[in-house]
Design an enzyme around this catalytic site. Structure first.
Site, PDB file in Angstrom:
ATOM      1  N   LYS A 282       0.840  -1.194   0.000  1.00  0.00           N
ATOM      2  CA  LYS A 282       0.000   0.000   0.000  1.00  0.00           C
ATOM      3  C   LYS A 282       0.878   1.247   0.000  1.00  0.00           C
ATOM      4  CE  LYS A 282      -3.919  -2.001   2.508  1.00  0.00           C
ATOM      5  NZ  LYS A 282      -4.942  -1.812   1.459  1.00  0.00           N
ATOM      6  N   ARG A 356     -10.778 -10.940  -0.901  1.00  0.00           N
ATOM      7  CA  ARG A 356     -11.619 -11.834  -1.708  1.00  0.00           C
ATOM      8  C   ARG A 356     -11.060 -13.246  -1.759  1.00  0.00           C
ATOM      9  NH1 ARG A 356     -10.978  -7.884  -6.719  1.00  0.00           N
ATOM     10  NH2 ARG A 356     -10.901  -6.503  -4.897  1.00  0.00           N
TER      11      ARG A 356
END
Length: 508
Positions: A282, A356
């Site tokens: 990130k 996910r």
């Protein structure tokens, strides 16, 4: 936790640190709301005029404190804004009461007792005020060297007791409303505490241990798969996300059953105890709050315990997909292919699309038990925050009626949400030349693409819903209403209401 009591006493007669009244926006001047008649009488019928002199307008969330008048046992009157006066014959809606009570409760931080004389005309109103007041009284207090002690010099601790005046303590409906509010808020606060716990303290193993301890306390069944069991079972998604960390992943099954239940729900929570993004690191400024990436798992855990406390006539199985996503020499790389639980293969194009992957394994496993419906909850995509902002979560489903039901339930519970589509044209974007599918697709509509990915792992014939709570799960701004800064416990109230509806045989 703050104590809740029901009292038949009037607002004037009850001894408390402060008496809370409602004030609304009238056509030309503020109007004192029902419930405050005794307080208004002590002011000679001029409470509204006094409040207006002090600058009160009745706007939602507004707080005005003033010394009490002769004849009141409480030394302080706290007037909280309710917004517009409702149409003639209508009362204030539940969410207005929740928010007003939460604002008042926060304003009374450090006090021993608040007498709440807000407009309560029914047991449902009492439940809403109780819920809001208790939610607003939250403070994160670990006091163990790892978290801020809520009783330090800067924070005198939450309001100790909430007394609802003019209520009916012996009435079954009022008692039930109070008991529900107490149980529900205790579990919202459990979720908030977990979310606020630093990631160096709350590892996947520690989270799993918390679930096991709660299960023993409340008569629930648990199963914990450690890294060895996950490898043996072929849970490639959870293992792939967690393999870069020194804190190994876990999959926890925590189940509540009722002997007379006719419906079974499976709830699945994303439990990334810290998300660095992995190799797809990130950017600066996006790591600081990533302890909150397990908010979905916290919500699921809390919901199962709440169902047990409330004795709901439903079978509820929670799946906590727990991992820490870190970059290291052993971490999954962009371009790697993972073999998921159930056999599908996934090309990992971005290791920061990790939620996910852990959810996919859990969805497949949950589907083997053939529940009536599966609902997953996750801080899944920044795209959903861009679409809906910081206070609204998105709802997706493979069944339009169920999506509508989830939206109605969320609104009923007081949580802002919005139904989102799963456009079939976006499915092609997650095709992969080397695997069954990729974990990334089109950038535009990324939140929808994530939902489409998850749908691929839902077994045929099973109704499924997906709540993307990336926006409201963690409040980085100041507190508002009954919502604190930090972990919010988003989706717990929606999931509990869903369980209640399922207990009544109503899943839409």
């Amino acid at each position: 936790m703050t104590v809740l009591t029901l009292s038949t006493s009037s607002a004037a007669a009850l001894r408390a640190d402060a008496v809370v009244v409602g004030v609304a926006k009238g056509a030309k001047s503020p109007v004192v709301a029902a419930g405050a008649e005794a307080v208004d009488k002590a002011f000679g019928g001029k409470l509204a005029a006094v409040l207006e002199t002090l600058g009160a307008t009745g706007a939602e969330g507004e707080v005005t404190k003033l010394p009490s008048a002769s004849g009141l046992k409480a030394p302080v009157v706290l007037a909280v804004g309710l917004g517009e006066v409702p149409a003639k014959g209508d009362g204030y809606d539940a969410e207005t009461l929740r928010r007003a009570a939460g604002v008042a409760s926060r304003a009374l931080s450090g006090s021993k007792k608040g007498a709440f004389a807000l407009p309560i005309g029914s047991a449902a109103d009492a439940g809403a005020v109780a819920e809001g007041a208790l939610l607003g009284a939250y403070a994160y207090d670990k006091g163990n060297g790892n978290g801020k002690n809520a009783k330090d010099k800067k924070n005198n601790g939450p309001l100790a007791e909430v007394a609802l005046v003019g209520t009916k303590p012996r009435d079954k409906e009022y008692k039930a409303a109070a008991e529900r509010a107490t149980a529900l808020v205790a579990e919202v606060n459990r979720a908030r505490d977990l979310i606020n716990t630093p990631s160096n303290v709350l590892t996947p193993a520690v989270f799993a241990a918390e679930a096991v301890a709660a299960a023993k306390e409340h008569g629930l069944k648990t199963e914990v798969l450690d890294e060895k069991a996950l490898k043996k079972g072929g849970y490639g998604g959870i293992l792939g996300v967690g393999q870069g960390s020194d804190a190994p992943p876990r999959l926890v099954r925590i189940a509540y059953t009722h002997p007379k239940a006719e419906k079974t729900l499976a709830l699945i929570g994303k439990g990334i105890t810290y998300d660095s993004g992995g190799i797809s690191l990130k950017p600066a400024g996006h790591n600081e709050t990533m302890k909150c990436d397990m908010s979905g798992a916290a919500a699921v855990f809390a919901t199962v315990v709440a169902a047990a406390k409330l004795g709901l006539r439903v079978n509820l199985t929670g799946w906590l997909a727990l991992a820490e996503n870190m970059p290291s020499g052993s971490a999954t790389r962009p371009g790697d292919v993972l073999s998921m639980y159930g056999g599908k293969t996934v090309e990992v194009l971005n290791t920061d699309a990790e939620g996910r992957l852990v959810l996919a394994d859990a969805i497949t496993r949950a589907g083997e038990e053939k529940p009536d419906a599966i609902v997953d909850v996750a801080t899944l995509t920044g795209a959903m925050v861009l679409a809906l902002g910081n206070r609204t979560f998105g709802i997706m489903s493979n069944d339009e009626a169920f999506r509508t039901t989830l939206h109605e339930i969320a609104e009923e519970a007081g949580e802002q949400s919005w139904p989102m589509p799963l456009p079939s044209d976006l499915r092609k974007s997650i095709d992969s030349p080397v695997a069954d599918l990729a974990n990334m697709g089109e950038r535009m509509g990324g939140g929808l693409v994530a939902g489409i990915f998850l749908k691929e792992f839902v077994a045929d014939g099973i109704t499924w819903g997906h709540l993307d709570i990336a926006g409201p799960a963690f409040n980085e701004s100041g507190p508002f209403g009954y919502t604190p800064k930090g972990g919010t416990g988003s989706a717990v109230r929606t999931l509990v209401r869903l369980a209640e509806r399922a207990a009544d045989g109503d899943l839409g």
